[in-house]
Design an enzyme around this catalytic site. Structure first.
Site, PDB file in Angstrom:
ATOM      1  N   ASP A   1      -4.953   1.409  -2.273  1.00 20.88           N
ATOM      2  CA  ASP A   1      -5.547   0.101  -1.954  1.00 20.88           C
ATOM      3  C   ASP A   1      -5.574  -0.788  -3.188  1.00 20.88           C
ATOM      4  OD1 ASP A   1      -5.997   0.965   0.628  1.00 20.88           O
ATOM      5  OD2 ASP A   1      -8.112   1.427   0.301  1.00 20.88           O
TER       6      ASP A   1
ATOM      7  N   HIS B   1       1.679   4.394  -3.005  1.00 21.59           N
ATOM      8  CA  HIS B   1       1.652   5.860  -2.911  1.00 21.59           C
ATOM      9  C   HIS B   1       2.818   6.472  -3.693  1.00 21.59           C
ATOM     10  CE1 HIS B   1      -1.703   6.675  -0.320  1.00 21.59           C
ATOM     11  NE2 HIS B   1      -1.260   5.931   0.673  1.00 21.59           N
TER      12      HIS B   1
ATOM     13  N   HIS C   1       0.841  -1.205   0.000  1.00 18.67           N
ATOM     14  CA  HIS C   1       0.000   0.000   0.000  1.00 18.67           C
ATOM     15  C   HIS C   1       0.877   1.257   0.000  1.00 18.67           C
ATOM     16  CE1 HIS C   1      -3.499   2.521   1.190  1.00 18.67           C
ATOM     17  NE2 HIS C   1      -2.594   3.179   1.895  1.00 18.67           N
ATOM     18  N   GLU C   2       1.921   1.272   0.833  1.00 19.00           N
ATOM     19  CA  GLU C   2       2.798   2.440   0.889  1.00 19.00           C
ATOM     20  C   GLU C   2       3.631   2.578  -0.384  1.00 19.00           C
ATOM     21  OE1 GLU C   2       2.670   4.748   3.245  1.00 19.00           O
ATOM     22  OE2 GLU C   2       1.029   3.596   4.092  1.00 19.00           O
TER      23      GLU C   2
END
Length: 360
Positions: A246, A190, A186-187
């Site tokens: 997500d 980003h 998830h990170e």
């Protein structure tokens, strides 16, 4: 240094750079209206002819229909690394990858000066290997530097340019490798989607608006509020950015061979943990907590992924690293006896595909 001071440091970075802002109002599209009264009358007649007792599809039918919907290029895990996932106007204003790495290096230098890191080579090598495998199976265009912070706070964050930090508390909160990989994916998403750089582009537009406001006679108090917004923008992403992370994170899990449901199960666990004992989840990490709608959207997307024969759920190496962290932290857990390497072969725990009627 305490976790609270580190969080303040990260917050101070956002304030000092005055780069990022939460979001700008999006343009509202215009909807065409009926051009004549006859068109409205015709629509009314058609509606009157439609049977009012038409059977509505059941929830199961709607769910199956959603699963049959073809995957778009931004949803298909088979296209990871072969597509351009961010082509909006703010992405085009985000600058070069080189400028992103320079910005991230400056921010990371401040974190490195303040944070206390785990220096155990077994732990750092393992976390780095899991993270780099996910980066390899992602859309990221920058190299990643991954470090483990010695903090019990459940947290992970990635700065622009691929400078990635994982807290010890996150590793201890996960029950298996797929859950740890889910948060990391998830990170990484980003960074791959350049969400921080999009925030920077929005902040530049906001600064232009502030400068223009000087000539329009806007009261000084308005500038104070706006500057606070610029600082807080560094600490959180918009809901849309979180939802995109997500979707991408689940795809990166699939592409790396993990059970993509690990992302949803880990976020559920963190939400329950924070509800039971508020404050255990980092404020930075929980600025946009996963809602039930977001978790459901992840599950529905995963249900449309191509089937694999098996997924990696856990490994004995994850259990050894977790047990090693517990020993280093002098922590006691009721399941400490279960954290040892019970799998002598060292083979990963796999989740196999359930056979369907078509498989015979």
């Amino acid at each position: 240094m305490t976790s609270r001071n580190l969080s303040r440091t990260i917050f101070a970075i956002g304030l000092s750079t005055a780069l990022l802002v939460g979001s700008l109002p999006s343009a509202v599209g215009l909807q065409s209206q009926p051009s004549s009264q006859s068109a409205a009358q015709q629509t009314s007649r058609q509606a009157a002819q439609t049977p009012s007792n038409k059977a509505q599809p059941s929830a199961t039918e709607q769910k199956n229909e959603a699963r049959r919907r073809p995957l778009s290029s931004n949803e298909d895990p088979r296209l990871v690394g072969k597509r351009k996932i961010n082509s909006g106007i703010f992405a085009k204003m985000s600058g070069s990858l080189e400028s992103e790495v320079r910005l991230g290096r400056q921010l990371a230098a401040e974190v490195d000066r303040q944070a206390k890191f785990i220096d155990d080579p077994v732990i750092t090598e393992y976390v780095n290997r899991v993270g780099q495998n996910l980066v390899l199976h992602s859309d990221a265009k920058v190299p990643f530097t991954i470090k483990v912070i010695d903090s019990d706070e459940v947290n992970a964050f990635a700065l622009p340019g691929g400078f990635f930090y994982v807290n010890k508390g996150l590793i201890l909160a996960a029950d298996n490798e797929a859950e740890l990989a889910g948060v990391m994916a998830h990170e990484i998403a980003h960074v791959a989607a350049r969400h921080s750089m999009e925030q920077l582009a929005k902040a530049r537009l906001a600064e232009i608006g502030l400068i223009a406001g000087i000539f329009l006679g806007i009261p000084p108090i308005a500038y104070d509020v706006a500057n606070i917004g610029l600082g807080l923008g560094f600490l959180k992403f918009s809901r849309g950015a979180e939802e995109e992370a997500d979707r991408l994170g689940a795809q990166y899990l699939w592409a790396a061979g993990y059970d993509p449901n690990g992302l949803a199960t880990m976020f559920e666990k963190l939400a329950a943990k924070d509800k039971k004992k508020p404050g255990t989840i980092s404020r930075l990490f929980s600025t946009h907590p996963p809602s039930a709608e977001r978790l459901q959207e992840v599950r529905e997307l995963v249900a449309r992924f191509p089937e694999r024969e098996e997924y990696i759920v856990n490994t004995s190496e994850f259990q050894r690293v977790k047990a090693r962290l517990l020993r280093l932290s002098n922590a006691r857990a009721s399941t400490a006896g279960d954290l040892g390497d019970k799998e002598g072969s060292g083979r990963p725990t796999l989740k196999r595909r359930q056979p369907t009627t078509d498989d015979g």
